[in-house]
Structures are given as structure tokens and as C-alpha cells.
Design an enzyme around this catalytic site. Structure first.
Site, PDB file in Angstrom:
ATOM      1  N   ASP A   1     -10.239   3.461   9.853  1.00 57.16           N
ATOM      2  CA  ASP A   1      -9.576   2.454  10.680  1.00 57.16           C
ATOM      3  C   ASP A   1     -10.121   2.293  12.096  1.00 57.16           C
ATOM      4  OD1 ASP A   1      -7.305   1.817   8.736  1.00 57.16           O
ATOM      5  OD2 ASP A   1      -7.136   3.978   8.931  1.00 57.16           O
TER       6      ASP A   1
ATOM      7  N   ASP B   1     -12.241   8.713   8.873  1.00 59.03           N
ATOM      8  CA  ASP B   1     -11.318   7.666   9.281  1.00 59.03           C
ATOM      9  C   ASP B   1     -11.711   6.321   8.698  1.00 59.03           C
ATOM     10  OD1 ASP B   1      -9.175   6.490  10.753  1.00 59.03           O
ATOM     11  OD2 ASP B   1     -10.666   5.686  12.130  1.00 59.03           O
TER      12      ASP B   1
ATOM     13  N   ASP C   1      -7.399  -4.566   9.850  1.00 58.21           N
ATOM     14  CA  ASP C   1      -6.635  -3.319   9.734  1.00 58.21           C
ATOM     15  C   ASP C   1      -7.393  -2.184  10.406  1.00 58.21           C
ATOM     16  OD1 ASP C   1      -4.948  -1.278   9.120  1.00 58.21           O
ATOM     17  OD2 ASP C   1      -5.403  -1.224   6.980  1.00 58.21           O
TER      18      ASP C   1
ATOM     19  N   HIS D   1     -11.828   1.834   2.509  1.00 60.13           N
ATOM     20  CA  HIS D   1     -11.189   2.587   1.427  1.00 60.13           C
ATOM     21  C   HIS D   1     -12.099   2.946   0.263  1.00 60.13           C
ATOM     22  CE1 HIS D   1      -6.747   1.555   2.551  1.00 60.13           C
ATOM     23  NE2 HIS D   1      -7.427   2.103   3.528  1.00 60.13           N
TER      24      HIS D   1
ATOM     25  N   ASP E   1      -9.717  -3.171   1.342  1.00 57.77           N
ATOM     26  CA  ASP E   1      -9.824  -2.619   2.695  1.00 57.77           C
ATOM     27  C   ASP E   1     -11.221  -2.028   2.830  1.00 57.77           C
ATOM     28  OD1 ASP E   1      -9.771  -0.621   4.829  1.00 57.77           O
ATOM     29  OD2 ASP E   1      -7.617  -0.976   4.930  1.00 57.77           O
TER      30      ASP E   1
ATOM     31  N   HIS F   1      -8.608  -6.458   4.219  1.00 60.21           N
ATOM     32  CA  HIS F   1      -8.270  -5.636   5.371  1.00 60.21           C
ATOM     33  C   HIS F   1      -9.604  -5.267   5.986  1.00 60.21           C
ATOM     34  CE1 HIS F   1      -3.923  -3.973   4.851  1.00 60.21           C
ATOM     35  NE2 HIS F   1      -3.958  -5.276   5.024  1.00 60.21           N
TER      36      HIS F   1
ATOM     37  N   LYS G   1      -7.082   2.650  -2.450  1.00 60.15           N
ATOM     38  CA  LYS G   1      -7.711   3.546  -1.480  1.00 60.15           C
ATOM     39  C   LYS G   1      -8.378   4.690  -2.230  1.00 60.15           C
ATOM     40  CE  LYS G   1      -6.714   5.710   2.981  1.00 60.15           C
ATOM     41  NZ  LYS G   1      -5.735   5.895   4.047  1.00 60.15           N
TER      42      LYS G   1
ATOM     43  N   TRP H   1       0.856  -1.190   0.000  1.00 63.74           N
ATOM     44  CA  TRP H   1       0.000   0.000   0.000  1.00 63.74           C
ATOM     45  C   TRP H   1       0.893   1.242   0.000  1.00 63.74           C
ATOM     46  CZ3 TRP H   1      -0.450   3.978   3.753  1.00 63.74           C
ATOM     47  CH2 TRP H   1      -1.350   4.970   3.371  1.00 63.74           C
TER      48      TRP H   1
ATOM     49  N   GLU I   1      -3.127  -2.956  -2.608  1.00 65.61           N
ATOM     50  CA  GLU I   1      -4.250  -2.354  -1.874  1.00 65.61           C
ATOM     51  C   GLU I   1      -4.597  -0.958  -2.380  1.00 65.61           C
ATOM     52  OE1 GLU I   1      -3.446  -1.835   2.307  1.00 65.61           O
ATOM     53  OE2 GLU I   1      -5.505  -1.258   2.772  1.00 65.61           O
TER      54      GLU I   1
HETATM   55  C1  RNT Z   1      -3.817   2.622   4.848  1.00 69.51           C
HETATM   56  C2  RNT Z   1      -3.939   1.176   4.522  1.00 69.51           C
HETATM   57  C3  RNT Z   1      -2.837   0.302   5.042  1.00 69.51           C
HETATM   58  C4  RNT Z   1      -2.406   0.623   6.444  1.00 69.51           C
HETATM   59  C5  RNT Z   1      -1.456  -0.351   7.064  1.00 69.51           C
HETATM   60  C6  RNT Z   1      -0.787   0.190   8.277  1.00 69.51           C
HETATM   61  O1  RNT Z   1      -4.914   3.333   4.526  1.00 69.51           O
HETATM   62  O2  RNT Z   1      -5.166   0.691   4.956  1.00 69.51           O
HETATM   63  O3  RNT Z   1      -3.201  -1.019   4.912  1.00 69.51           O
HETATM   64  O4  RNT Z   1      -3.502   0.776   7.299  1.00 69.51           O
HETATM   65  O5  RNT Z   1      -0.581  -0.801   6.129  1.00 69.51           O
HETATM   66 ZN    ZN Z   2      -5.508  -1.415   4.832  1.00 66.94          ZN
END
Ligand code: RNT
Ligand code: ZN
Length: 417
Positions: A295, A293, A325, A261, A258, A285, A227, A184, A225
């Protein structure tokens, strides 16, 4: 007989009435490893340079006491979390988490810096996954890394990714289970971007260079990955979903999805069945987006359940690597892991306790009334009794009993740091 067992026996009969074998479901669940991300343990800080902060479009907020300051502390915290999570899982490392004795530049990292992790993983009998760290570094300050217009910058990150890939292959070889290495990059721009094609072509060429060496699939799998945006990269992201979908499909790589994302009403659960038409394997993820956010700690919400349902209903589990994640620095970090891991397992178990064949049959017969009725009745089936029993037979605390153990560990270990 304990009341957990007693409740399970009743639940088992209820599920049998709709054709579900709960013993089979819990046996299957036990075999599903989830890759637990090390970076929840220290707010994505790593041990490369204790003074450096997190940067690159991601942010951990909160200052809950007790975060791991060394790799040894992190390993101890992970072991504590694992003792409260049923089943055997994996650990997902980032390149900044080596046991470094001196400052080691990112393009100079070697398997030897991760030897202690390997010894530890062998002791626990678990696999390790890996990630190059392409953020929190002076050469990521421009907001572009491997797609940077300057060749020296691109080459640095290409060398770093190759070094990370070699470490993944080392994990796979040593531990007898392939290591998923996920790439990523934070690359993007804050404001209206004039040339979006050139950085994307540079990203494509750089990745081809990173993957130029053929490495055995039994040792290492590469995942890319995408985003939508990051902090400070609100207008343009080089590695978008379309970019990596195309890349993974044409280069035979894993696509990493993810959950945080995408646009707020876009969900990865809906993407899986489309992606699997064109891509062999997927890395997840699992995360939870909230406003800006991406995460937050995962909770047992509709989307988490939908992701698990897609995996179970379509038999995608054999083609999916499940990783988590999220990073929340405002709560006990071990609790964050335990809550997230147990929730992922609960979602999978719920999906396994569904009479999918029957539901599919109703759907093919266009009996949407029965489909809706059955789906709604399933929601009040005695799932909790099956989950509790699963915890009990796997020797981990039932219900919120695990929290007491985390609180004790907080008193005895975390608050003394
Ligand atoms: C960031 C990505 C990535 C990170 C990690 C720490 O937006 O999701 O995967 O969260 O690699
Ligand atoms: Zn991620």
C-alpha cells in the site's frame, strides 16, 4: 499568452506529427473519474471507535501529524485535495467512516449514518463508493471473518456485508451514479494450513448469501478482492485470486484487482486482458507494493503506465472503475492523495498520447524493430507540456505549485489538530 499555453501549442504540433490530437486526449481525460479512497486521510482508523487500532493483515506505518479525527475534518481534507486535482472524481468510503453519534455495531449500520456524506457528495456533485469493514474488530481477531468455522461469526459478517450493500444502493439512488461496493476479507492463516477447501467453500456460500437480494445495477455494483497474503496470514489466504476469478465470472460480479496483492513479479497490467475475456467489469485498487507492504503511494512507474496503457489501448475504460488504495502515515496525507491521483491521471494521459493503431499495425506485420523504436521515441515526446496545460485549464496548480497550498493548509489546519 502564458508559457504553459505556449509550450502546449508546440507540443500539440509535435503530437500531431504522429497522428495524435492532444485536445481530444485532454477532453477525454477530464471525463475519467477516479475513486479517491477516504482511508489515506486517517491511516484506516475510521470514526467508529477512536481508541481502536488497525488490524487484519494490513498496517499503516508512520506518525505524521495532522490526521483527520472526525468525519468533518476528513471531508475538509478531501475537499482540499480535490482542489489540487484536475477533473471531477469520486470518494470511496469504508463502513467505519460514518457520522456515528453513539457506538453502532457493524451489523447495525444504516444509510442514516452516511446521510452527511451524501449531502456533502451532492454539494460537490460527486459519486460515492463503499466497502464493508471486515477487520479491526473483535470478531476478526481469529484471522477469519466471513469464512469462520463458527456460524455466529459468519452470520455477523454476512449481516454487516448486507448492511454495507444497502448503504451502497442508497448512495447510488441518491447520487444518480452506481456505487461500487467492494468486499475484501482478511481471512487466512499464519502457518501451514491443513484444510483449505472448507474455508473456501464457506466463503463461497457466505458471499452467495450476501448477494442473495437482487439490487438494481444503476444503484450498486459488487466487487470481490483477492490477495496473496497479509501480515499474520502469510501461509494461506481464503480469498485467493483463483477463488475470486471463479466467483466473479460465475456470479457476474466485478473482479477487484489490487496492484499490491500478487507475487512480486506478477503484475495486474498483464491480467486485465485475460480477466476481461471472462468478466464484464473490473474494479482497480491502484496501489504500489514494496517488500511486504502492498500500500505505498503510487508513483509514475512502469507498472502504473502499463495499467493505464491496457485500459486505453483495449478500450476497457468503460468497463473499469478506477480506485486508489494506499495509506502512508509518514508523509502529509493530503499530499499523498494529490500525488497518487495526479499520477493516475498522468499515466492515463500518457497512454492516450500513444499512436496505438500504428503500433498495433507494426506488431501484426511482425515489424518488431519499428515497434521498439517508436515506443522508445515516445518516451521523450513533450508530455509534460500537455499535462501542465490540462492542469491550467482545469484551474488547478501547474507543476509543484500545489505543494505550497498543502504546506499552508498544514500550518493553518493540520498542525492545529
Ligand atoms: C487490503 C485490501 C483492502 C484495503 C482497504 C482498506 O489488503 O487492499 O482493499 O486496503 O479496504
Ligand atoms: Zn485493496
Amino acid at each position: 499568452m502564458s508559457y504553459v499555453k505556449e509550450s502546449y501549442e508546440i507540443a500539440k504540433k509535435r503530437y500531431a506529427e504522429i497522428g495524435i490530437d492532444t485536445d481530444k486526449a485532454i477532453a477525454k481525460l477530464k471525463e475519467i473519474p477516479i475513486s479517491m479512497h477516504c482511508w489515506q486521510g486517517d491511516d484506516v482508523g475510521g470514526f467508529e471507535n477512536p481508541e481502536a487500532g488497525l488490524s487484519g493483515g494490513i498496517q499503516a506505518t508512520g506518525n505524521y501529524p495532522g490526521k483527520a479525527r472526525t468525519a468533518d475534518e476528513l471531508r475538509a481534507d478531501i475537499e482540499k485535495a480535490f482542489s489540487l486535482i484536475p477533473g471531477k472524481h469520486r470518494v470511496n468510503l469504508h463502513a467505519i467512516y460514518g457520522d456515528f453519534e453513539t457506538v453502532v455495531e457493524r451489523d447495525k449500520i444504516e444509510p442514516e449514518h452516511f446521510e452527511k456524506w451524501v449531502q456533502w457528495a451532492k454539494k460537490l456533485g460527486i459519486g460515492l463508493d463503499f466497502n464493508p469493514t471486515c477487520f479491526s474488530h473483535p470478531l476478526s481477531d481469529d484471522g477469519l471473518t466471513i469464512s469462520h468455522p463458527k456460524k455466529e461469526v459468519r452470520d455477523f459478517w454476512i449481516r454487516h456485508c448486507k448492511a454495507a450493500r444497502a448503504i451502497g444502493a442508497y448512495f447510488g439512488k441518491e447520487l444518480g451514479t452506481p456505487s461500487v461496493v467492494n468486499y475484501w476479507f482478511p481471512d487466512g492463516m499464519k502457518d501451514i494450513t491443513v484444510d483449505k477447501y472448507a474455508p473456501r467453500k464457506r466463503l463461497m456460500e457466505a458471499l452467495d448469501e450476501v448477494f442473495s437480494e437482487d439490487l438494481p445495477k444503476e444503484y450498486v455494483r459488487d466487487a470481490v478482492e483477492s490477495k496473496l497474503f497479509g501480515i499474520g496470514a502469510e501461509s494461506f489466504t481464503v480469498g485467493s485470486n483463483e477463488f475470486y476469478m471463479g466467483y466473479a465470472a460465475t456470479r457476474n460480479k466485478l473482479l477487484c484487482l489490487d496492484a499490491g496483492h500478487f507475487h512480486p513479479t506478477e503484475v495486474i497490467s498483464d491480467k486485465l486482458s485475460a480477466v476481461f475475456c471472462f468478466v464484464d467489469e473490473v474494479l482497480l485498487h491502484v496501489s504500489r507494493p514494496v517488500r511486504w507492504d502492498s500500500d505505498h503511494v503510487i508513483v509514475l512507474n512502469d507498472e502504473l503506465r502499463n495499467i493505464a496503457e491496457e485500459l486505453v489501448r483495449n478500450d476497457f475504460l468503460g468497463r473499469t472503475f478506477i480506485g486508489l488504495d494506499f495509506f502512508d502515515a509518514s508523509i502529509n496525507r493530503i499530499a499523498a492523495w494529490v500525488i497518487g491521483m495526479r499520477n493516475m491521471q498522468k499515466a492515463l494521459l500518457l497512454a492516450m498520447l500513444e499512436p496505438t493503431e500504428e503500433l498495433k499495425k507494426l506488431e501484426t506485420e511482425f515489424d518488431f524493430t519499428s515497434r521498439l523504436a517508436l515506443l522508445e521515441e515516445l518516451k521523450t515526446m513533450p508530455f509534460g507540456a500537455v499535462w501542465d496545460y490540462f492542469c491550467e485549464i482545469n484551474d488547478v496548480p501547474v507543476g509543484d505549485k500545489w505543494l505550497e497550498e498543502v504546506k499552508n493548509y498544514e500550518q493553518e489546519v493540520l498542525l492545529k489538530r
